[in-house]
Scaffold this active site. Structure first.
Site, PDB file in Angstrom:
ATOM      1  N   THR A  46      20.105  15.144 -22.252  1.00 31.82           N
ATOM      2  CA  THR A  46      21.478  14.836 -22.664  1.00 31.82           C
ATOM      3  C   THR A  46      21.485  13.067 -22.517  1.00 31.82           C
ATOM      4  OG1 THR A  46      22.130  16.889 -21.763  1.00 31.82           O
ATOM      5  CG2 THR A  46      23.766  14.976 -21.940  1.00 31.82           C
ATOM      6  N   HIS A  93      12.405  19.485 -17.110  1.00 30.60           N
ATOM      7  CA  HIS A  93      12.519  20.979 -16.586  1.00 30.60           C
ATOM      8  C   HIS A  93      12.207  21.898 -17.843  1.00 30.60           C
ATOM      9  CE1 HIS A  93      16.755  22.264 -17.855  1.00 30.60           C
ATOM     10  NE2 HIS A  93      16.747  20.764 -18.217  1.00 30.60           N
ATOM     11  N   CYS A 143      23.945  25.274 -21.317  1.00 31.12           N
ATOM     12  CA  CYS A 143      24.982  24.574 -21.305  1.00 31.12           C
ATOM     13  C   CYS A 143      26.448  24.970 -21.608  1.00 31.12           C
ATOM     14  CB  CYS A 143      24.751  23.259 -22.081  1.00 31.12           C
ATOM     15  SG  CYS A 143      23.440  22.235 -21.490  1.00 31.12           S
TER      16      CYS A 143
END
Length: 394
Positions: free
Chosen positions: A89, A219, A346
């Site tokens: 992000t 991740h 998200c």
């Protein structure tokens, strides 16, 4: 250097969670033991600030630069073009803000099914700075219409950045990076590829396929959370998004997450050392689950590319015809110890339908269930998942 052999047949190490089958690897992946082991010395012994001039600082700085070198070699780019960040992000935000504020772009071309890190940033730039935004048409399977992209690129003389997912995180559609790169070069547009879901799963050669920016998050391929990087082509001179220090070659202020960088490097290198065998193992799980669902449940569809060979091999999104049972499937599967998703992690707190599924308008009557796989999953887990689906739906 001692080489740790990576064995994809080993048992999952998250078995302390009672009867848990984890099939939401597109949201995040478990940290590999090898990655944890590589990080530990930098959490306990090598704690020096990389900006310090004494030996403890120089040691950690040296390892950061070694990690940068390892990653750049795998991507076939220059070491200085890799900038470590906190996440995909942040990387996406850095690219889009830099394109507007530093590189004088006046127009952004994207698609309606990008990750919200892209879409929300673009909406902010449009609202606050008046940037022109255009959305490329989508095919029925969610792939972009390359002819429409070409038309958009040639329709304006405004300096433009194109920002697209390489692999969609919900339905697994792939963008042909080479074709889009060629179009952008022809029309002198900048190109950002969001590879958060695809990097470490596909070979990416940034010399053979030149682009301007690329984003990554550790991740997603068994590295730690809170670490990522952005590739910035050396021809683009941009300013830092975070101010306050000269870290990351004056490109990102703030003391580096040393252990995270080391973990990212380890996971990245392990993924590419075993890319072919990892892909074969995961693709086998995906195709097997798809075949079993097709054979057992009649009122289902496959979201995304109908040819499994031409979609992201870690993601399988199945639509079950909506009814009270299927709309409860995410919760019902969780109660049975199976972790899946109905969309992006998200957006999991949102009551609205996935914006990706909403963009595929003809599929509104189907409840999406995203299964996403990793090297730690087994065929036995897939069999157990099918048995639970049978119990819940049949």
């Amino acid at each position: 250097m001692v080489r740790i052999v990576f064995n994809i047949t080993r048992k999952p190490f998250y078995t302390h969670m009672k009867s848990t089958i984890y099939l939401d690897n597109a949201a995040t992946t478990p940290l590999l033991p090898e990655v944890s082991a590589a990080m530990r010395p930098f959490l306990e012994q090598h704690f020096g600030n990389p900006s310090s001039i004494y030996s403890l600082g120089r040691t950690t700085k040296m390892h950061i630069e070694q990690a940068r070198e390892s990653i750049s070699k795998e991507l076939n780019c220059k070491r200085g073009e890799i900038i470590f960040t906190s996440s995909g992000t942040e990387s996406i935000n850095k690219v889009l803000f830099a394109a507007i504020l530093d590189l004088n772009c006046k127009r952004i071309i994207t698609s309606a099914i990008e990750h919200h890190a892209t879409l929300h940033t673009i909406e902010h730039l449009q609202k606050t700075l008046g940037i022109e935004v255009q959305y490329v048409n989508l095919q029925t399977d969610g792939t972009i219409d390359e002819n429409h992209l070409a038309d958009l690129l040639k329709s304006s003389s405004l300096k433009t950045i194109v920002s697209l997912l390489h692999a969609n995180n919900e339905i697994g559609t792939l963008t042909n990076m080479s074709n889009v790169s060629a179009l952008c070069q022809t029309h002198k547009a900048l190109l950002h590829m969001d590879t958060v879901q695809s990097i470490a799963h596909y070979k990416i050669d940034l010399t053979a396929c030149p682009i301007d920016f690329l984003s990554c998050s550790g991740h997603k391929f068994h590295g730690p959370k809170g670490i990522g990087f952005v590739y910035v082509n050396g021809k683009n001179k941009i300013s830092p998004l975070l101010l306050g220090g000269g870290q990351e070659r004056n490109m990102r202020a703030g003391t580096e997450n040393v252990a995270g960088i080391i973990g990212l490097e380890k996971a990245f290198l392990l993924a590419y050392q075993h890319l072919d065998e990892n892909k074969a193992h995961i693709f086998k799980l995906k195709t097997y689950l798809h075949e079993q669902i097709q054979n057992r449940f009649s009122k289902t569809i496959l979201f995304g590319n109908q040819n499994l060979n031409e979609s992201l091999y870690t993601v399988l999104n199945i639509g079950f015809l909506k009814n009270p049972q299927t709309e409860m499937l995410p919760l019902s599967l969780d109660i049975e110890g199976i972790c899946i998703s109905s969309g992006s992690a998200c957006s999991s707190g949102s009551e609205n339908q996935s914006h990706v599924i909403a963009a595929l308008k003809k599929y509104q009557d189907y409840q999406p269930i995203r299964f996403s796989f990793s090297i730690l999953n087994t065929l036995a887990e897939i069999d157990q998942t099918i048995a639970v689906l049978d119990k819940l739906l049949n």
